[in-house]
Design a protein around this motif. Structure first.
Motif, PDB file in Angstrom:
ATOM      1  N   LEU A  70       0.936  -1.077   0.123  1.00  0.00           N
ATOM      2  CA  LEU A  70       0.012  -0.067  -0.064  1.00  0.00           C
ATOM      3  C   LEU A  70       0.632   1.361   0.116  1.00  0.00           C
ATOM      4  O   LEU A  70       2.030   1.246   0.396  1.00  0.00           O
ATOM      5  CB  LEU A  70      -0.890  -0.062   1.093  1.00  0.00           C
ATOM      6  CG  LEU A  70      -2.107  -1.110   1.331  1.00  0.00           C
ATOM      7  CD1 LEU A  70      -2.870  -0.999   2.367  1.00  0.00           C
ATOM      8  CD2 LEU A  70      -2.845  -1.200   0.155  1.00  0.00           C
ATOM      9  N   LEU A  71       0.381   2.162  -0.332  1.00  0.00           N
ATOM     10  CA  LEU A  71       1.040   3.484  -0.566  1.00  0.00           C
ATOM     11  C   LEU A  71       0.793   4.371   0.778  1.00  0.00           C
ATOM     12  O   LEU A  71      -0.227   4.484   1.233  1.00  0.00           O
ATOM     13  CB  LEU A  71       0.368   4.343  -1.640  1.00  0.00           C
ATOM     14  CG  LEU A  71       0.487   3.679  -2.935  1.00  0.00           C
ATOM     15  CD1 LEU A  71      -0.203   4.635  -4.054  1.00  0.00           C
ATOM     16  CD2 LEU A  71       1.910   3.471  -3.320  1.00  0.00           C
ATOM     17  N   VAL A  72       2.064   5.058   1.317  1.00  0.00           N
ATOM     18  CA  VAL A  72       1.857   5.748   2.594  1.00  0.00           C
ATOM     19  C   VAL A  72       1.652   7.341   2.110  1.00  0.00           C
ATOM     20  O   VAL A  72       2.627   7.713   1.467  1.00  0.00           O
ATOM     21  CB  VAL A  72       3.286   5.577   3.201  1.00  0.00           C
ATOM     22  CG1 VAL A  72       3.162   6.230   4.710  1.00  0.00           C
ATOM     23  CG2 VAL A  72       3.349   4.229   3.638  1.00  0.00           C
ATOM     24  N   ARG A  73       0.856   8.020   2.603  1.00  0.00           N
ATOM     25  CA  ARG A  73       0.882   9.240   2.288  1.00  0.00           C
ATOM     26  C   ARG A  73       0.226  10.127   3.648  1.00  0.00           C
ATOM     27  O   ARG A  73      -0.371   9.470   4.283  1.00  0.00           O
ATOM     28  CB  ARG A  73      -0.225   9.419   1.211  1.00  0.00           C
ATOM     29  CG  ARG A  73      -0.133   8.978  -0.219  1.00  0.00           C
ATOM     30  CD  ARG A  73      -1.145   8.836  -1.144  1.00  0.00           C
ATOM     31  NE  ARG A  73      -0.358   8.585  -2.494  1.00  0.00           N
ATOM     32  CZ  ARG A  73      -1.361   8.316  -3.589  1.00  0.00           C
ATOM     33  NH1 ARG A  73      -2.507   8.375  -3.579  1.00  0.00           N
ATOM     34  NH2 ARG A  73      -0.498   7.997  -4.922  1.00  0.00           N
ATOM     35  N   ALA A 123       2.217  16.778  -4.334  1.00  0.00           N
ATOM     36  CA  ALA A 123       0.862  16.522  -4.049  1.00  0.00           C
ATOM     37  C   ALA A 123       0.308  15.325  -4.726  1.00  0.00           C
ATOM     38  O   ALA A 123       0.871  14.975  -6.078  1.00  0.00           O
ATOM     39  CB  ALA A 123       0.092  17.529  -4.459  1.00  0.00           C
ATOM     40  N   VAL A 124      -0.519  14.479  -4.093  1.00  0.00           N
ATOM     41  CA  VAL A 124      -1.199  13.377  -4.697  1.00  0.00           C
ATOM     42  C   VAL A 124      -2.775  13.031  -4.484  1.00  0.00           C
ATOM     43  O   VAL A 124      -3.246  13.993  -3.438  1.00  0.00           O
ATOM     44  CB  VAL A 124      -0.524  11.967  -4.178  1.00  0.00           C
ATOM     45  CG1 VAL A 124       0.823  11.964  -4.693  1.00  0.00           C
ATOM     46  CG2 VAL A 124      -0.510  12.122  -2.600  1.00  0.00           C
ATOM     47  N   GLU A 125      -3.297  12.306  -5.073  1.00  0.00           N
ATOM     48  CA  GLU A 125      -4.743  12.127  -4.869  1.00  0.00           C
ATOM     49  C   GLU A 125      -5.175  11.250  -3.979  1.00  0.00           C
ATOM     50  O   GLU A 125      -4.451  10.179  -3.634  1.00  0.00           O
ATOM     51  CB  GLU A 125      -5.581  12.049  -6.400  1.00  0.00           C
ATOM     52  CG  GLU A 125      -5.327  12.579  -7.524  1.00  0.00           C
ATOM     53  CD  GLU A 125      -6.179  14.001  -6.993  1.00  0.00           C
ATOM     54  OE1 GLU A 125      -7.242  14.103  -6.627  1.00  0.00           O
ATOM     55  OE2 GLU A 125      -5.634  15.178  -7.686  1.00  0.00           O
ATOM     56  N   ILE A 126      -6.202  11.447  -3.256  1.00  0.00           N
ATOM     57  CA  ILE A 126      -6.721  10.654  -2.073  1.00  0.00           C
ATOM     58  C   ILE A 126      -8.157  10.440  -2.436  1.00  0.00           C
ATOM     59  O   ILE A 126      -9.088  11.251  -2.490  1.00  0.00           O
ATOM     60  CB  ILE A 126      -6.419  11.198  -0.814  1.00  0.00           C
ATOM     61  CG1 ILE A 126      -4.944  10.773  -0.434  1.00  0.00           C
ATOM     62  CG2 ILE A 126      -7.560  10.570   0.124  1.00  0.00           C
ATOM     63  CD1 ILE A 126      -4.697   9.313   0.284  1.00  0.00           C
ATOM     64  N   ALA A 148      -2.913   3.953   1.148  1.00  0.00           N
ATOM     65  CA  ALA A 148      -3.917   4.041   0.085  1.00  0.00           C
ATOM     66  C   ALA A 148      -3.385   2.759  -0.958  1.00  0.00           C
ATOM     67  O   ALA A 148      -2.443   2.640  -0.919  1.00  0.00           O
ATOM     68  CB  ALA A 148      -3.792   5.294  -0.492  1.00  0.00           C
ATOM     69  N   ALA A 149      -4.608   2.374  -1.597  1.00  0.00           N
ATOM     70  CA  ALA A 149      -4.298   1.536  -2.426  1.00  0.00           C
ATOM     71  C   ALA A 149      -3.623   2.182  -3.748  1.00  0.00           C
ATOM     72  O   ALA A 149      -3.709   3.241  -4.328  1.00  0.00           O
ATOM     73  CB  ALA A 149      -5.647   0.986  -3.104  1.00  0.00           C
ATOM     74  N   PRO A 150      -2.765   1.316  -4.539  1.00  0.00           N
ATOM     75  CA  PRO A 150      -1.957   1.532  -5.681  1.00  0.00           C
ATOM     76  C   PRO A 150      -2.816   1.783  -6.757  1.00  0.00           C
ATOM     77  O   PRO A 150      -3.980   1.178  -6.947  1.00  0.00           O
ATOM     78  CB  PRO A 150      -0.853   0.444  -5.835  1.00  0.00           C
ATOM     79  CG  PRO A 150      -0.855  -0.391  -4.611  1.00  0.00           C
ATOM     80  CD  PRO A 150      -2.298  -0.323  -4.046  1.00  0.00           C
ATOM     81  N   LEU A 199      -7.097   4.991  -3.585  1.00  0.00           N
ATOM     82  CA  LEU A 199      -8.272   4.751  -2.696  1.00  0.00           C
ATOM     83  C   LEU A 199      -8.058   4.521  -1.183  1.00  0.00           C
ATOM     84  O   LEU A 199      -7.003   3.821  -0.809  1.00  0.00           O
ATOM     85  CB  LEU A 199      -9.161   3.739  -2.949  1.00  0.00           C
ATOM     86  CG  LEU A 199     -10.625   3.398  -2.159  1.00  0.00           C
ATOM     87  CD1 LEU A 199     -11.423   4.380  -2.197  1.00  0.00           C
ATOM     88  CD2 LEU A 199     -11.064   1.971  -2.387  1.00  0.00           C
ATOM     89  N   LEU A 200      -8.378   5.209  -0.146  1.00  0.00           N
ATOM     90  CA  LEU A 200      -7.957   5.462   1.155  1.00  0.00           C
ATOM     91  C   LEU A 200      -8.389   4.042   1.598  1.00  0.00           C
ATOM     92  O   LEU A 200      -9.452   3.643   1.708  1.00  0.00           O
ATOM     93  CB  LEU A 200      -8.389   6.641   1.893  1.00  0.00           C
ATOM     94  CG  LEU A 200      -7.818   6.725   3.405  1.00  0.00           C
ATOM     95  CD1 LEU A 200      -8.046   8.235   3.764  1.00  0.00           C
ATOM     96  CD2 LEU A 200      -8.808   6.122   4.299  1.00  0.00           C
ATOM     97  N   VAL A 201      -7.373   3.210   2.218  1.00  0.00           N
ATOM     98  CA  VAL A 201      -7.672   2.160   2.895  1.00  0.00           C
ATOM     99  C   VAL A 201      -7.928   2.229   4.404  1.00  0.00           C
ATOM    100  O   VAL A 201      -8.922   1.768   4.965  1.00  0.00           O
ATOM    101  CB  VAL A 201      -6.596   1.111   2.848  1.00  0.00           C
ATOM    102  CG1 VAL A 201      -6.886  -0.092   3.416  1.00  0.00           C
ATOM    103  CG2 VAL A 201      -6.105   0.838   1.115  1.00  0.00           C
TER     104      VAL A 201
END
Length: 340
Positions: free
Chosen positions: A30-33, A51-54, A73-75, A79-81
């Motif tokens: 998963l992506l860390v944001r 800046a990245v989308e959530i 967030a999902a790769p 999408l926020l997990v």
């Protein structure tokens, strides 16, 4: 995209072992944001690329998130997990509300900004200190507008007396050198937040720390001369990069700060009273009239200021009266306010 294995990039954003150990093996991809701003209908975030989308799941409530939160967030979809547990959280209770209003999360140091004029108010500063103590952040008093008074050290000395070992710094918020005395708390990966009344120079200080100017600058507003009160110019919380490698969160000006459910924060603020209390003759001593009161004895000896005790008593009473309690049969608790 910043994944968990990119530890160096994440560390620059403030990610540390406290957060890393929360990520399970199943979540390694998963992506860390980090949440950079919270709006009514959306969240904005950053990673090492900027800046990245959530993307929020259905029925999500942005009020459950704070600037500074870490999320997974999902790769590809973003999408926020889930949100990771917070190391610190700044929050306050608003009038008539049961829940706490989130101000910022995962803040290492709280800069409590006040100016050397009519805005300086010891009792209000103590409320901010209680907020910082309860959150687990390190409080620092930042005095602005020192050029408007003959002797700013008078304000600094009074501020230092509010809490044991409390750092107090004097800055010219508009000067590029303003960051110099604040550098011990603004290093790489460190996160600071600013709180204070409107018009004390918070947004100006954020602009100086973040190197903002022109269109990127936070709006600033003038103050009224007769009472040093200003207009609210910051209406949302946001995360900004500091040139030294740290991060700063600005917050809207707070006119009224209620204390509620913050007993530990009060104990830390009034450590000299907290440490004397066990030496009182009576366990439930109110420190007002009882024989054998160690607190009253300290006042008579001149080692404790009577005004400090009075402000302690006022905050204790407000905390007791404003803290909601749970009532009802066991296993079926409901939240209600205490009656005044």
């Amino acid at each position: 995209m910043t994944a968990l294995n990119d530890t160096a990039s994440l560390a620059r954003l403030g990610f540390n072992a406290f957060f890393a150990k929360q990520v399970t093996a199943d979540e390694a991809d998963l992506l860390v944001r980090r949440i950079s701003s919270v709006h009514r209908d959306r969240l904005e975030a950053i990673d090492s690329t900027g800046a990245v989308e959530i993307e929020l799941p259905p029925n999500s409530n942005t009020a459950d998130f704070a600037v500074g939160d870490w999320v997974l967030a999902a790769p590809y979809t973003g999408l926020l997990v889930r949100r990771l547990d917070r190391q610190t959280v700044l929050q306050r209770r608003t009038e008539g509300a049961f829940g706490q209003q989130l101000a910022a999360a995962n803040v290492d140091t709280l800069f409590i900004v006040t100016s050397c004029n009519a805005d300086f108010n010891a009792a209000r500063l103590e409320r901010y200190l209680v907020m910082a103590n309860e959150a687990g952040t390190r409080p620092v008093i930042v005095l602005t507008k020192a050029d408007t008074v003959d002797n700013a050290s008078v304000y600094a000395d009074e501020a230092k007396g509010l809490q044991r070992d409390l750092p107090v710094v004097i800055v010219n918020a508009r000067s590029p050198e303003a960051i110099d005395p604040l550098m011990p708390w603004c290093g790489p990966g460190q996160t600071v937040a600013l709180v204070g009344s409107s018009g004390v120079g918070k947004s100006t200080l954020v602009n100086t720390l973040a190197g903002h100017n022109g269109e990127t600058a936070q709006k600033t507003g003038a103050i009224r001369e007769h009472d040093a009160k200003g207009r609210h110019t910051t209406t949302a919380r946001s995360l900004h990069a500091i040139a030294s490698g740290g991060w700063v969160i600005d917050t809207p000006g707070i006119r009224t700060l209620y204390v509620s459910d913050i007993t530990d924060g009060i104990d830390t603020l009034f450590a000299e009273i907290t440490e004397l209390a066990p030496h009182c003759k009576f366990r439930d001593c109110s420190h007002s009239h009882e024989k054998g009161c160690a607190v009253q004895a300290a006042i008579k000896e001149g080692t404790l200021d009577a005004e400090r005790l009075e402000r302690w008593r006022q905050l204790q009473a407000e905390n007791r009266d404003r803290t909601p309690v749970y009532s009802g049969p066991k296993g079926n608790k409901t939240l209600r306010k205490k009656k005044y």
